[in-house]
Design a protein around this motif. Structure first.
Motif, PDB file in Angstrom:
ATOM      1  N   PHE A 133      -4.343   4.323   3.826  1.00  0.00           N
ATOM      2  CA  PHE A 133      -5.253   3.779   3.012  1.00  0.00           C
ATOM      3  C   PHE A 133      -6.750   4.062   3.715  1.00  0.00           C
ATOM      4  N   SER A 134      -7.519   3.761   2.805  1.00  0.00           N
ATOM      5  CA  SER A 134      -9.182   3.823   3.244  1.00  0.00           C
ATOM      6  C   SER A 134      -9.882   3.009   2.612  1.00  0.00           C
ATOM      7  N   GLU A 176      -9.663   1.827   7.642  1.00  0.00           N
ATOM      8  CA  GLU A 176      -8.487   2.462   7.576  1.00  0.00           C
ATOM      9  C   GLU A 176      -7.099   1.921   8.033  1.00  0.00           C
ATOM     10  N   SER A 177      -6.128   1.995   7.438  1.00  0.00           N
ATOM     11  CA  SER A 177      -4.842   1.440   7.683  1.00  0.00           C
ATOM     12  C   SER A 177      -3.865   2.283   7.344  1.00  0.00           C
ATOM     13  N   GLU A 178      -2.634   2.319   7.788  1.00  0.00           N
ATOM     14  CA  GLU A 178      -1.421   2.977   7.437  1.00  0.00           C
ATOM     15  C   GLU A 178      -0.190   2.137   7.682  1.00  0.00           C
ATOM     16  N   PRO A 212      -3.788  -3.304   1.555  1.00  0.00           N
ATOM     17  CA  PRO A 212      -3.794  -2.923   3.014  1.00  0.00           C
ATOM     18  C   PRO A 212      -5.081  -3.592   3.896  1.00  0.00           C
ATOM     19  N   PHE A 213      -5.798  -4.361   3.198  1.00  0.00           N
ATOM     20  CA  PHE A 213      -7.071  -4.924   3.734  1.00  0.00           C
ATOM     21  C   PHE A 213      -7.377  -6.426   3.271  1.00  0.00           C
ATOM     22  N   ASP A 214      -8.021  -7.082   4.308  1.00  0.00           N
ATOM     23  CA  ASP A 214      -8.857  -8.309   3.871  1.00  0.00           C
ATOM     24  C   ASP A 214      -7.936  -9.524   3.329  1.00  0.00           C
ATOM     25  N   ILE A 215      -6.450  -9.599   3.931  1.00  0.00           N
ATOM     26  CA  ILE A 215      -5.537 -10.449   3.508  1.00  0.00           C
ATOM     27  C   ILE A 215      -6.135 -11.735   4.195  1.00  0.00           C
ATOM     28  N   ALA A 216      -6.425 -12.779   3.252  1.00  0.00           N
ATOM     29  CA  ALA A 216      -6.743 -13.946   3.559  1.00  0.00           C
ATOM     30  C   ALA A 216      -5.864 -14.945   4.321  1.00  0.00           C
ATOM     31  N   SER A 217      -4.607 -15.009   3.747  1.00  0.00           N
ATOM     32  CA  SER A 217      -3.449 -15.983   4.201  1.00  0.00           C
ATOM     33  C   SER A 217      -2.230 -15.073   4.547  1.00  0.00           C
ATOM     34  N   LEU A 223      -1.379  -6.062   6.520  1.00  0.00           N
ATOM     35  CA  LEU A 223      -1.195  -5.052   5.411  1.00  0.00           C
ATOM     36  C   LEU A 223       0.294  -5.654   4.805  1.00  0.00           C
ATOM     37  N   MET A 224       0.266  -5.576   3.493  1.00  0.00           N
ATOM     38  CA  MET A 224       1.596  -5.955   2.770  1.00  0.00           C
ATOM     39  C   MET A 224       1.716  -4.829   1.768  1.00  0.00           C
TER      40      MET A 224
END
Length: 277
Positions: A122-123, A104-106, A208-213, A59-60
């Motif tokens: 986040f959702s 879900e992230s926060e 908040p999701f699916d960060i590849a690098s 998450l960034m």
């Protein structure tokens, strides 16, 4: 037989201890930590925060945030209450915590010895035609009006919580980061007599999701406001180019017309009138 029963009980205990040990190890392995990367930004108002899981960024958040918080103070007559506004920004030196999940992230941002805490949730969800998006589903802001640097002579000081209701903000296609230079404003309702707390974000990039690098945002998805402003900036240039092109085409046609007219043979003039004279 009794000894055999004891051995079975002991084996069950050892098995349970092993299971709990594996669970504890998995928790340790899935440890999530927050990192403050604000020093990488040249903008003194912009903060950069990251949440990492197992040594990988999950998450960034990169943005500048301004808060406008109403609070009560006692009037000069000592009876009436008047409302003042505390205005302050999110500091770059805040402390970070967070949680990452598949849907879900926060992120939790805390500063001034826990006098202020900002939580952003986040959702992920599926929209029409099966498209998957992520969004900010809730924002919660805890603030302490007894903190004197922003709240001066607050009446009945203490901690209050402001939060959103049924929020669906910064909706972005899954696998992409949300980017917006323009200001995005949210209104939060406070536990302090339902006062409206304004939270303004700008110069934003969030994923908040699916960060590849690691520490790298994915393909940006620009907000509509930025797209509109970009169009407003480029539209005069496009219209100017089209107008200039029309002028060039018109002059070129006129030039060729003059050349064609000049190259045509001239008809002899009628000299009969001179002979009659």
């Amino acid at each position: 037989m009794g000894r055999l029963g004891f051995s079975t009980t002991e084996s069950a205990r050892l098995l349970l201890l092993g299971v709990f040990g594996v669970l504890a190890l998995s928790v340790v392995l899935a440890e999530q930590e927050g990192e403050n990367l604000s020093g990488l930004s040249n903008n003194p108002d912009k903060a950069i925060f990251a949440v990492r899981e197992n040594g990988t960024t999950c998450l960034m958040v990169e943005f500048a945030v301004k808060f406008l918080v109403p609070y009560d103070v006692l009037a000069l007559n000592g009876i009436d209450l008047i409302t003042e506004q505390a205005s302050f920004t999110l500091p770059r030196g805040a402390e970070i915590e967070g949680k990452c999940g598949s849907t879900e992230s926060e992120i939790q941002i805390t500063w001034k010895n826990n006098a202020y805490t900002l939580r952003i949730y986040f959702s992920k969800e599926f929209r029409d035609k099966g498209s998957e998006v992520w969004k900010i589903s809730m924002v919660q802001f805890v603030y302490d009006t007894s903190e004197p640097s922003h709240f001066i002579n607050a009446y009945n000081p203490g901690k209050h919580t402001a939060s959103t209701r049924h929020l669906s903000a910064l909706v972005t296609p899954a696998g992409r980061s949300f980017v917006c230079q323009a200001q995005q404003t949210l209104t939060l309702l406070s536990s302090d007599h339902q006062k409206g707390v304004t939270m303004s974000m700008y110069d934003i990039q969030i994923q908040p999701f699916d960060i590849a690098s690691d520490f790298m945002f994915s393909e940006p998805y620009k907000c509509i406001t930025d797209q509109r402003e970009r169009l407003e900036e480029t539209l005069p240039l496009i219209l100017g180019f089209i107008l200039a092109l029309i002028i060039v085409i018109t002059l070129t046609i006129y030039h060729f017309h003059l050349k064609l007219t000049a190259s045509q043979p001239q008809l002899p003039r009628d000299r009969s009138m001179y002979k009659n004279m």
